[in-house]
Write a protein that holds these residues in place. Structure first.
Motif, PDB file in Angstrom:
ATOM      1  N   ARG A  12       0.494  -0.671   0.228  1.00 41.77           N
ATOM      2  CA  ARG A  12       0.000  -0.043  -0.204  1.00 41.77           C
ATOM      3  C   ARG A  12       1.107   1.462  -0.031  1.00 41.77           C
ATOM      4  NH1 ARG A  12      -2.273   3.469   3.399  1.00 41.77           N
ATOM      5  NH2 ARG A  12      -1.463   2.975   4.809  1.00 41.77           N
ATOM      6  N   LEU A  13       1.995   1.174   0.510  1.00 39.76           N
ATOM      7  CA  LEU A  13       2.620   2.847   1.076  1.00 39.76           C
ATOM      8  C   LEU A  13       4.082   2.982  -0.410  1.00 39.76           C
ATOM      9  CD1 LEU A  13       3.698   2.316   5.070  1.00 39.76           C
ATOM     10  CD2 LEU A  13       2.037   4.056   3.439  1.00 39.76           C
ATOM     11  N   PHE A  14       4.181   1.509  -0.420  1.00 41.13           N
ATOM     12  CA  PHE A  14       4.906   1.530  -1.889  1.00 41.13           C
ATOM     13  C   PHE A  14       4.228   1.897  -2.836  1.00 41.13           C
ATOM     14  CE2 PHE A  14       6.496   0.083  -5.842  1.00 41.13           C
ATOM     15  CZ  PHE A  14       7.610  -0.271  -5.914  1.00 41.13           C
ATOM     16  N   ASN A  15       3.256   1.122  -3.016  1.00 40.89           N
ATOM     17  CA  ASN A  15       2.231   2.187  -4.819  1.00 40.89           C
ATOM     18  C   ASN A  15       1.688   3.844  -3.913  1.00 40.89           C
ATOM     19  OD1 ASN A  15       2.321  -0.123  -5.393  1.00 40.89           O
ATOM     20  ND2 ASN A  15       0.293  -1.002  -5.314  1.00 40.89           N
ATOM     21  N   GLN A  16       2.149   4.221  -3.073  1.00 45.58           N
ATOM     22  CA  GLN A  16       1.413   6.466  -2.146  1.00 45.58           C
ATOM     23  C   GLN A  16       2.808   6.434  -2.993  1.00 45.58           C
ATOM     24  OE1 GLN A  16      -0.599   6.410   1.166  1.00 45.58           O
ATOM     25  NE2 GLN A  16      -2.130   5.495   0.524  1.00 45.58           N
ATOM     26  N   ALA A  17       4.427   5.549  -3.175  1.00 44.77           N
ATOM     27  CA  ALA A  17       5.190   6.086  -3.751  1.00 44.77           C
ATOM     28  C   ALA A  17       5.189   7.357  -2.512  1.00 44.77           C
ATOM     29  CB  ALA A  17       5.225   6.905  -4.348  1.00 44.77           C
ATOM     30  N   ASP A  18       5.417   6.449  -1.299  1.00 38.70           N
ATOM     31  CA  ASP A  18       5.867   6.856   0.483  1.00 38.70           C
ATOM     32  C   ASP A  18       6.892   6.404   1.049  1.00 38.70           C
ATOM     33  OD1 ASP A  18       5.993   8.415   2.711  1.00 38.70           O
ATOM     34  OD2 ASP A  18       3.549   8.487   2.904  1.00 38.70           O
ATOM     35  N   GLY A  19       8.118   7.135   0.089  1.00 40.71           N
ATOM     36  CA  GLY A  19       9.459   6.890   0.968  1.00 40.71           C
ATOM     37  C   GLY A  19       9.504   6.601   2.572  1.00 40.71           C
ATOM     38  N   GLU A  20       9.501   7.851   2.411  1.00 41.25           N
ATOM     39  CA  GLU A  20       9.210   7.530   4.197  1.00 41.25           C
ATOM     40  C   GLU A  20       8.345   6.867   5.451  1.00 41.25           C
ATOM     41  OE1 GLU A  20      10.034  10.781   5.835  1.00 41.25           O
ATOM     42  OE2 GLU A  20      11.082  11.780   4.965  1.00 41.25           O
ATOM     43  N   LYS A  21       7.460   7.197   5.024  1.00 38.23           N
ATOM     44  CA  LYS A  21       6.319   6.135   5.751  1.00 38.23           C
ATOM     45  C   LYS A  21       6.453   4.549   5.430  1.00 38.23           C
ATOM     46  CE  LYS A  21       2.536   8.698   6.129  1.00 38.23           C
ATOM     47  NZ  LYS A  21       1.123   9.208   6.298  1.00 38.23           N
ATOM     48  N   ALA A  41      21.803  -1.360   4.253  1.00 37.36           N
ATOM     49  CA  ALA A  41      21.168  -0.835   5.492  1.00 37.36           C
ATOM     50  C   ALA A  41      21.106  -0.366   6.149  1.00 37.36           C
ATOM     51  CB  ALA A  41      22.977  -1.598   5.946  1.00 37.36           C
ATOM     52  N   GLY A  42      20.084  -0.653   7.005  1.00 42.42           N
ATOM     53  CA  GLY A  42      19.221   0.307   7.777  1.00 42.42           C
ATOM     54  C   GLY A  42      18.653   1.411   7.612  1.00 42.42           C
ATOM     55  N   LYS A  43      17.575   1.618   8.384  1.00 49.90           N
ATOM     56  CA  LYS A  43      16.708   2.271   7.759  1.00 49.90           C
ATOM     57  C   LYS A  43      17.008   3.296   7.114  1.00 49.90           C
ATOM     58  CE  LYS A  43      13.144   2.527  11.381  1.00 49.90           C
ATOM     59  NZ  LYS A  43      12.043   2.591  11.826  1.00 49.90           N
ATOM     60  N   GLN A  44      17.406   3.885   7.711  1.00 45.26           N
ATOM     61  CA  GLN A  44      17.548   5.822   7.053  1.00 45.26           C
ATOM     62  C   GLN A  44      18.225   4.846   5.949  1.00 45.26           C
ATOM     63  OE1 GLN A  44      16.653   8.669   8.007  1.00 45.26           O
ATOM     64  NE2 GLN A  44      17.999   9.325   6.418  1.00 45.26           N
ATOM     65  N   VAL A  51      13.283   7.115  -1.190  1.00 45.88           N
ATOM     66  CA  VAL A  51      13.133   8.408  -1.619  1.00 45.88           C
ATOM     67  C   VAL A  51      13.661   8.545  -3.323  1.00 45.88           C
ATOM     68  CG1 VAL A  51      13.165  10.744  -1.297  1.00 45.88           C
ATOM     69  CG2 VAL A  51      12.371   9.125   0.421  1.00 45.88           C
ATOM     70  N   ARG A  52      14.772   8.593  -3.685  1.00 46.99           N
ATOM     71  CA  ARG A  52      15.443   7.875  -4.468  1.00 46.99           C
ATOM     72  C   ARG A  52      14.219   7.397  -5.732  1.00 46.99           C
ATOM     73  NH1 ARG A  52      20.025   7.030  -2.280  1.00 46.99           N
ATOM     74  NH2 ARG A  52      19.912   5.051  -3.005  1.00 46.99           N
ATOM     75  N   GLU A  53      14.626   6.141  -5.895  1.00 50.88           N
ATOM     76  CA  GLU A  53      13.994   5.473  -6.416  1.00 50.88           C
ATOM     77  C   GLU A  53      12.341   6.448  -6.841  1.00 50.88           C
ATOM     78  OE1 GLU A  53      15.155   2.623  -7.895  1.00 50.88           O
ATOM     79  OE2 GLU A  53      17.120   3.348  -7.225  1.00 50.88           O
ATOM     80  N   PHE A  54      11.627   6.489  -6.269  1.00 50.35           N
ATOM     81  CA  PHE A  54      10.486   7.056  -6.349  1.00 50.35           C
ATOM     82  C   PHE A  54      10.930   8.505  -7.297  1.00 50.35           C
ATOM     83  CE2 PHE A  54       8.751   4.898  -2.281  1.00 50.35           C
ATOM     84  CZ  PHE A  54       7.671   3.201  -3.391  1.00 50.35           C
TER      85      PHE A  54
END
Length: 118
Positions: A12-21, A41-44, A51-54
């Motif tokens: 769902r979040l991928f399809n909203q292009a929401d890298g943050e969430k 590696a790592g959440k950040q 974000v970059r890929e979207f």
């Protein structure tokens, strides 16, 4: 949440292009390894990747098969341009700790008109 439910939220979040969430679904120490690329590696770092890929391509994940076995979920997917791939997610305590994805990078770059360097 069951691992399959975490994956459904990921889609769902991928399809909203929401890298943050989307990154919030990953554990602090998580690894995302898309085999066409180096592991991230790592959440950040995973958030920065999304974000970059979207920003690069209008990606959509259309699930074809979802298989859950204990802490693991397997996702076979396609996108709007009929590109296909498969991702394996290891989920513990409602967080993705490991993801490995298989897809054809050259086909992705051609379909989305992204320059490809060898």
């Amino acid at each position: 949440m069951a691992p399959k439910e975490v994956l459904e939220e990921w889609i769902r979040l991928f399809n909203q292009a929401d890298g943050e969430k989307l990154a919030e679904l990953y554990a602090e120490h998580a690894v995302n390894h898309q085999v066409a690329n180096e592991p991230v590696a790592g959440k950040q770092a995973i958030k920065e990747l999304f974000v970059r890929e979207f920003e690069t391509a209008n990606m959509v994940c259309i699930p074809e098969t979802i298989f859950e076995d204990g802490e693991w979920v397997i996702l076979e997917w396609k996108d709007l341009k009929e590109m296909r791939g498969c991702d394996f997610f290891h989920i513990q305590n409602d967080k993705i700790v490991f993801q490995r994805g298989y897809w054809d990078k050259l086909s992705f770059h051609k379909l989305y008109n992204i320059p490809f360097e060898i």
